[in-house]
Write an enzyme that holds these catalytic residues in place. Structure first.
Site, mmCIF file in Angstrom:
data_model
loop_
_atom_site.group_PDB
_atom_site.id
_atom_site.type_symbol
_atom_site.label_atom_id
_atom_site.label_comp_id
_atom_site.label_asym_id
_atom_site.label_seq_id
_atom_site.Cartn_x
_atom_site.Cartn_y
_atom_site.Cartn_z
ATOM 1 N N ASP A 58 -1.730 -5.998 6.453
ATOM 2 C CA ASP A 58 -2.565 -6.670 5.580
ATOM 3 C C ASP A 58 -1.714 -7.772 4.814
ATOM 4 O O ASP A 58 -0.401 -7.664 4.516
ATOM 5 C CB ASP A 58 -3.235 -5.865 4.479
ATOM 6 C CG ASP A 58 -4.219 -6.515 3.706
ATOM 7 O OD1 ASP A 58 -4.561 -7.713 3.854
ATOM 8 O OD2 ASP A 58 -4.676 -5.810 2.685
ATOM 9 N N SER A 117 0.978 -1.366 -0.152
ATOM 10 C CA SER A 117 -0.099 0.017 -0.108
ATOM 11 C C SER A 117 0.970 1.393 -0.051
ATOM 12 O O SER A 117 1.730 1.536 -0.792
ATOM 13 C CB SER A 117 -0.924 -0.001 1.162
ATOM 14 O OG SER A 117 -0.531 0.340 2.498
ATOM 15 N N HIS A 139 -3.680 -2.206 -1.285
ATOM 16 C CA HIS A 139 -4.939 -1.935 -0.596
ATOM 17 C C HIS A 139 -5.048 -0.502 -0.225
ATOM 18 O O HIS A 139 -5.106 0.284 0.536
ATOM 19 C CB HIS A 139 -4.811 -2.912 0.888
ATOM 20 C CG HIS A 139 -4.204 -2.238 1.993
ATOM 21 N ND1 HIS A 139 -3.945 -2.988 3.073
ATOM 22 C CD2 HIS A 139 -3.626 -1.017 2.183
ATOM 23 C CE1 HIS A 139 -3.628 -2.276 3.925
ATOM 24 N NE2 HIS A 139 -3.173 -1.020 3.686
#
Length: 190
Positions: A131, A13, A40
């Protein structure tokens, strides 16, 4: 066409763009591997499919529902969607975690572990939060390989550090060395 070629999921990200560029620049376009970039971002529409073609000879496509997974392509997750794989195709679902940090990388890696016959390589690069970390042991359990970006080469080291803390990372490498490792794995016979 048999769907048993390797898939490389690159999850990132914040600061991920730098890692994606450094990785793609060092990957040959004909190694028989599908690259799936799971970035993300929740609110902003992705522009990766417009930026990344400058850094690779592989076609770069924004994923749509039912898109067939092919080797020697780079696929980009669209924003606001969870990504799954089934019968050699991408499946898009509404994002399952609309608040807080998304877990789209974890969701996709778990889907790959259950529904993909080829080799799996999970790569976690620069980003906030953790994540992807929760799915790395599952990737390893099905014989996949897990790689984290060296935190000191990441713009935002939180995601790779979280991956490393999972205890399920095989390699900790710079983006350029991740590319070399992917090439080495692709050249091995499964």
């Amino acid at each position: 066409m048999k769907k048993d070629f390797p898939i490389v999921c690159v999850g990132g990200s914040a600061g991920g763009l730098d890692a994606y560029i450094r990785l793609l620049r060092d990957l040959p376009a004909d190694m028989g591997v599908a690259i799936v970039i799971v970035n993300h971002l929740r609110i902003v529409a992705t522009q990766l499919h417009e930026i990344l073609p400058r850094y690779t000879e592989m076609p770069v496509e924004l994923i749509t529902e039912g898109l067939s997974i092919q080797p020697d392509h780079v696929f980009i997750i669209p924003s606001q969607r969870d990504l799954h794989v089934l019968d050699g195709e991408f499946r898009l679902k509404p994002i399952s975690k609309p608040r807080g940090w998304p877990d789209v990388i974890t969701v996709f890696l778990r889907s790959l572990a259950h529904h993909w016959d080829g080799r799996l390589i999970a790569v976690i690069v620069s980003g906030y939060d953790g994540d992807g970390s929760a799915a790395l042991c599952g990737i390893r359990d099905v014989g996949g390989i897990t790689i984290a970006q060296t935190p000191d080469t990441a713009w935002q080291p939180e995601m790779p550090a979280s991956a490393i803390a999972s205890g399920c990372v095989d390699f900790i490498l710079s983006p350029e060395n991740i590319a070399r490792e992917i090439v080495r794995i692709a050249q091995e016979k499964a």
